[in-house]
Design a protein around this motif. Structure first.
Motif, PDB file in Angstrom:
ATOM      1  N   GLN A  20      46.408  37.819  46.792  1.00  0.00           N
ATOM      2  CA  GLN A  20      47.329  37.875  45.663  1.00  0.00           C
ATOM      3  C   GLN A  20      47.499  36.485  45.069  1.00  0.00           C
ATOM      4  O   GLN A  20      47.085  35.486  45.650  1.00  0.00           O
ATOM      5  CB  GLN A  20      48.693  38.377  46.119  1.00  0.00           C
ATOM      6  N   VAL A  21      48.126  36.449  43.920  1.00  0.00           N
ATOM      7  CA  VAL A  21      48.483  35.183  43.280  1.00  0.00           C
ATOM      8  C   VAL A  21      49.974  35.245  42.969  1.00  0.00           C
ATOM      9  O   VAL A  21      50.456  36.219  42.404  1.00  0.00           O
ATOM     10  CB  VAL A  21      47.694  34.960  41.966  1.00  0.00           C
ATOM     11  N   GLN A  22      50.700  34.198  43.379  1.00  0.00           N
ATOM     12  CA  GLN A  22      52.098  34.085  43.010  1.00  0.00           C
ATOM     13  C   GLN A  22      52.168  33.224  41.761  1.00  0.00           C
ATOM     14  O   GLN A  22      51.606  32.126  41.718  1.00  0.00           O
ATOM     15  CB  GLN A  22      52.921  33.436  44.109  1.00  0.00           C
ATOM     16  N   PRO A  39      47.460  40.806  41.776  1.00  0.00           N
ATOM     17  CA  PRO A  39      46.175  40.715  42.473  1.00  0.00           C
ATOM     18  C   PRO A  39      45.383  39.496  42.019  1.00  0.00           C
ATOM     19  O   PRO A  39      45.441  39.104  40.852  1.00  0.00           O
ATOM     20  CB  PRO A  39      45.463  42.015  42.083  1.00  0.00           C
ATOM     21  N   ALA A  40      44.657  38.902  42.946  1.00  0.00           N
ATOM     22  CA  ALA A  40      43.840  37.732  42.618  1.00  0.00           C
ATOM     23  C   ALA A  40      42.752  38.081  41.615  1.00  0.00           C
ATOM     24  O   ALA A  40      42.255  37.206  40.903  1.00  0.00           O
ATOM     25  CB  ALA A  40      43.231  37.143  43.884  1.00  0.00           C
ATOM     26  N   SER A  41      42.402  39.354  41.521  1.00  0.00           N
ATOM     27  CA  SER A  41      41.360  39.778  40.581  1.00  0.00           C
ATOM     28  C   SER A  41      41.874  39.897  39.143  1.00  0.00           C
ATOM     29  O   SER A  41      41.081  40.006  38.214  1.00  0.00           O
ATOM     30  CB  SER A  41      40.777  41.120  41.025  1.00  0.00           C
ATOM     31  N   SER A  43      43.418  38.775  35.518  1.00  0.00           N
ATOM     32  CA  SER A  43      43.188  37.579  34.707  1.00  0.00           C
ATOM     33  C   SER A  43      44.451  36.717  34.679  1.00  0.00           C
ATOM     34  O   SER A  43      45.574  37.225  34.756  1.00  0.00           O
ATOM     35  CB  SER A  43      42.783  37.958  33.287  1.00  0.00           C
ATOM     36  N   ARG A  44      44.247  35.425  34.552  1.00  0.00           N
ATOM     37  CA  ARG A  44      45.384  34.500  34.484  1.00  0.00           C
ATOM     38  C   ARG A  44      46.251  34.798  33.263  1.00  0.00           C
ATOM     39  O   ARG A  44      47.471  34.666  33.324  1.00  0.00           O
ATOM     40  CB  ARG A  44      44.890  33.057  34.445  1.00  0.00           C
ATOM     41  N   GLU A  45      45.645  35.210  32.170  1.00  0.00           N
ATOM     42  CA  GLU A  45      46.405  35.523  30.956  1.00  0.00           C
ATOM     43  C   GLU A  45      47.343  36.710  31.182  1.00  0.00           C
ATOM     44  O   GLU A  45      48.480  36.707  30.715  1.00  0.00           O
ATOM     45  CB  GLU A  45      45.468  35.789  29.781  1.00  0.00           C
ATOM     46  N   ASP A  46      46.847  37.746  31.880  1.00  0.00           N
ATOM     47  CA  ASP A  46      47.692  38.910  32.172  1.00  0.00           C
ATOM     48  C   ASP A  46      48.855  38.512  33.072  1.00  0.00           C
ATOM     49  O   ASP A  46      50.002  38.918  32.843  1.00  0.00           O
ATOM     50  CB  ASP A  46      46.880  40.026  32.826  1.00  0.00           C
ATOM     51  N   LEU A  47      48.573  37.735  34.106  1.00  0.00           N
ATOM     52  CA  LEU A  47      49.628  37.296  35.021  1.00  0.00           C
ATOM     53  C   LEU A  47      50.635  36.410  34.285  1.00  0.00           C
ATOM     54  O   LEU A  47      51.848  36.541  34.480  1.00  0.00           O
ATOM     55  CB  LEU A  47      49.023  36.552  36.210  1.00  0.00           C
ATOM     56  N   LYS A  48      50.136  35.540  33.431  1.00  0.00           N
ATOM     57  CA  LYS A  48      51.007  34.661  32.657  1.00  0.00           C
ATOM     58  C   LYS A  48      51.913  35.476  31.750  1.00  0.00           C
ATOM     59  O   LYS A  48      53.114  35.222  31.661  1.00  0.00           O
ATOM     60  CB  LYS A  48      50.157  33.696  31.833  1.00  0.00           C
ATOM     61  N   ARG A  49      51.344  36.469  31.085  1.00  0.00           N
ATOM     62  CA  ARG A  49      52.116  37.307  30.159  1.00  0.00           C
ATOM     63  C   ARG A  49      53.263  38.011  30.886  1.00  0.00           C
ATOM     64  O   ARG A  49      54.398  38.030  30.406  1.00  0.00           O
ATOM     65  CB  ARG A  49      51.196  38.334  29.505  1.00  0.00           C
TER      66      ARG A  49
END
Length: 75
Positions: A20-22, A39-41, A43-49
């Motif tokens: 995972q990514v926190q 999930p680590a899979s 995209s950074r943009e989705d997680l950022k959003r």
């Protein structure tokens, strides 16, 4: 070197934790902080959003006078 934070400035931190990514988002002006896991899979943009939207919601809860008016019947 220090400087005054600008309104709307957000600091983001991405920290891998296993599979995972926190993501931690911090509002520079108020110091309000929120975290999400994804999930680590993803995209950074989705997680950022997602993290930024959660932070915006938290800021609105902390300061209801600045929150946009919405229909209270909607959930």
């Amino acid at each position: 070197m220090s400087r005054d934070p600008r309104p709307g400035e957000i600091y983001l931190e991405f920290r891998p934790v296993g599979h995972q990514v926190q993501v931690t988002a911090i509002d520079a002006a108020t110091g309000i902080e929120v975290s999400i896991f994804g999930p680590a899979s993803a995209s950074r943009e989705d997680l950022k959003r997602v993290a930024v939207r959660k932070l915006q919601r938290r800021i609105a809860q902390e300061n209801p006078s600045s929150a946009p008016q919405s229909d209270p019947t909607l959930y």
